[in-house]
Design a protein around this motif. Structure first.
Motif, short mmCIF file in Angstrom:
data_model
loop_
_atom_site.label_atom_id
_atom_site.label_comp_id
_atom_site.label_asym_id
_atom_site.label_seq_id
_atom_site.Cartn_x
_atom_site.Cartn_y
_atom_site.Cartn_z
N MET A 1 0.84 -1.20 0.00
CA MET A 1 0.00 0.00 0.00
C MET A 1 0.88 1.25 0.00
SD MET A 1 -3.03 -0.89 2.76
CE MET A 1 -1.86 -1.34 4.05
N GLU A 2 0.47 2.22 -0.80
CA GLU A 2 1.17 3.50 -0.82
C GLU A 2 0.61 4.40 0.28
OE1 GLU A 2 3.70 4.86 -2.67
OE2 GLU A 2 4.05 2.81 -3.37
N PRO A 3 1.49 5.11 1.02
CA PRO A 3 0.98 6.04 2.03
C PRO A 3 0.11 7.12 1.40
CG PRO A 3 3.33 5.65 2.35
CD PRO A 3 2.95 5.03 1.03
N LEU A 4 -0.95 7.50 2.10
CA LEU A 4 -1.82 8.57 1.62
C LEU A 4 -1.09 9.91 1.69
CD1 LEU A 4 -5.13 7.53 3.41
CD2 LEU A 4 -4.59 7.28 0.99
N PRO A 5 -1.51 10.90 0.89
CA PRO A 5 -0.83 12.21 0.89
C PRO A 5 -0.86 12.91 2.25
CG PRO A 5 -2.22 11.98 -1.05
CD PRO A 5 -2.52 10.81 -0.18
N ILE A 6 -1.77 12.54 3.13
CA ILE A 6 -1.83 13.19 4.45
C ILE A 6 -0.79 12.62 5.41
CG2 ILE A 6 -4.24 13.89 4.30
CD1 ILE A 6 -4.97 11.41 5.95
N SER A 7 -0.02 11.62 4.97
CA SER A 7 1.05 11.08 5.81
C SER A 7 2.09 12.16 6.09
CB SER A 7 1.72 9.89 5.13
OG SER A 7 0.81 8.82 4.93
N THR A 8 2.82 12.01 7.19
CA THR A 8 3.88 12.95 7.56
C THR A 8 5.18 12.18 7.79
OG1 THR A 8 3.61 12.79 9.97
CG2 THR A 8 2.09 14.28 8.80
N PRO A 9 6.30 12.89 8.01
CA PRO A 9 7.56 12.17 8.23
C PRO A 9 7.53 11.19 9.41
CG PRO A 9 7.99 14.47 7.72
CD PRO A 9 6.51 14.35 7.87
N HIS A 10 6.63 11.39 10.38
CA HIS A 10 6.57 10.51 11.55
C HIS A 10 5.26 9.75 11.67
CE1 HIS A 10 9.75 13.26 13.67
NE2 HIS A 10 10.29 12.45 12.77
N CYS A 11 4.42 9.80 10.64
CA CYS A 11 3.12 9.14 10.72
C CYS A 11 2.71 8.66 9.32
CB CYS A 11 2.05 10.08 11.30
SG CYS A 11 0.45 9.31 11.57
N ARG A 12 2.69 7.35 9.15
CA ARG A 12 2.36 6.77 7.85
C ARG A 12 0.89 6.34 7.86
NH1 ARG A 12 5.82 3.21 8.09
NH2 ARG A 12 4.68 1.24 8.26
N ILE A 13 0.14 6.78 6.87
CA ILE A 13 -1.30 6.53 6.81
C ILE A 13 -1.60 5.81 5.50
CG2 ILE A 13 -3.60 7.58 6.89
CD1 ILE A 13 -2.03 10.08 8.14
N GLU A 14 -2.16 4.59 5.61
CA GLU A 14 -2.40 3.76 4.43
C GLU A 14 -3.84 3.25 4.45
OE1 GLU A 14 1.85 1.50 4.04
OE2 GLU A 14 0.78 1.37 5.95
N ARG A 15 -4.39 3.08 3.26
CA ARG A 15 -5.77 2.59 3.16
C ARG A 15 -5.82 1.34 2.31
NH1 ARG A 15 -11.15 5.87 0.99
NH2 ARG A 15 -12.46 4.02 0.73
N ASP A 16 -6.56 0.36 2.81
CA ASP A 16 -6.81 -0.88 2.09
C ASP A 16 -8.31 -1.15 2.17
OD1 ASP A 16 -6.81 -3.32 0.87
OD2 ASP A 16 -5.78 -4.39 2.47
N GLY A 17 -9.05 -0.74 1.15
CA GLY A 17 -10.49 -0.92 1.15
C GLY A 17 -11.16 -0.10 2.23
N HIS A 18 -11.88 -0.79 3.12
CA HIS A 18 -12.62 -0.11 4.18
C HIS A 18 -11.74 0.21 5.40
CE1 HIS A 18 -16.32 -0.79 2.07
NE2 HIS A 18 -16.28 -2.10 2.19
N ILE A 19 -10.49 -0.22 5.40
CA ILE A 19 -9.63 -0.11 6.58
C ILE A 19 -8.49 0.87 6.33
CG2 ILE A 19 -8.13 -1.36 8.18
CD1 ILE A 19 -9.73 -3.90 7.48
#
Length: 271
Positions: A1-19
């Motif tokens: 999964m690619e991190p979402l654009p709202i990710s930051t240098p210390h917080c990785r945010i990823e989406r897989d379907g509903h999660i």
């Protein structure tokens, strides 16, 4: 999964379907809280609430550690990342929102916590702000603030005695001692203890079960709990009815009954 654009240098945010999976990633400091992390967390919770197709979030830490608490210097230092710097100025009280302390901006969908290693001080405060909790068997929890003549500003002095029996809560808060995963389970602070290295997989399993439920029902249950906390029962039931009846009349509710009769998995659409 690619991190979402709202990710930051210390917080990785990823989406897989509903999660959506939110990973605190400051491994050189055992994922201690920083401005970059808290802004990322605040944006993640807002994204989870706003995206109609997202049904549940998972919060975890990278590198075998959940979160070693606050890094006061890093939290007080402006980010060098332009987007994070901008967001830190745009989000009112981003520290509290990131810590899941601000009751008015908690995610409208459940958050599952997956803990490996240390989840102490601010790490435990984050855990207390989540809805479902999985910890690895060698994990260490605890609110150390009193030992350092500090105060748990993430809300645990209020929340912990409401979530677990009073004597257990005071043991955690007033002694400032570390708590094992087994103790946390016995206190009712966490849902499951799993072998080391399996917390995220177990959290994912729980999250998938949540996604199989009607999203309107799940969100209504969470909302009802929060809005009726501290109310007398009669008043709370009035609020519950106001929230619950529209769910009973929803298309998802019809689909749930139809799927049961037809002996097939339901297909919920959130309306």
């Amino acid at each position: 999964m690619e991190p979402l654009p709202i990710s930051t240098p210390h917080c990785r945010i990823e989406r897989d379907g509903h999660i959506v999976t939110v990973t605190m990633d400051r491994q050189e400091a055992r994922n201690a809280l920083s401005t970059d992390m808290l802004v990322g967390l605040a944006d993640a919770w807002q994204y989870i609430s706003d995206e109609p197709e997202v049904r549940v979030g998972i919060l975890t830490g990278a590198g075998g550690t959940f979160c070693a608490g606050a890094d006061l210097k890093a939290m007080g230092t402006p980010s060098t990342d332009p987007r994070v710097l901008k967001r830190s100025q745009e989000i009112p009280d981003f520290h509290w929102k990131g810590l899941l302390r601000d009751s008015g901006s908690l995610p409208t969908k459940p958050i599952v916590c997956a803990v490996e290693g240390y989840a102490v001080a601010g790490g435990t405060e984050l855990l207390v702000g989540t809805d479902l909790r999985v910890v690895a068997e060698s994990a260490t929890l605890g609110l150390f603030e009193a030992r350092r003549a500090l105060f748990p500003m993430g809300g645990s002095a209020v929340r912990l005695p409401r979530q677990i029996p009073y004597a257990f809560a005071m043991d955690v808060l007033l002694t400032g001692r570390s708590i094992t995963a087994t103790e946390a389970l016995a206190m009712g602070l966490v849902n499951r203890v799993v072998p080391d290295g399996q917390a995220l997989d177990a959290a994912r399993e729980i999250a998938e079960r949540v996604t199989e439920c009607g999203p309107l029902a799940v969100q209504a249950i969470l909302r009802t709990y929060r809005e009726t906390l501290g109310m007398p029962e009669a008043q709370a039931l009035q609020v519950s009815d106001g929230i619950g009846w529209p769910v009973i009349g929803s298309e998802d509710a019809k689909e749930g009954s139809l799927a049961f009769r037809e002996k097939r998995p339901p297909v919920y659409r959130g309306h």
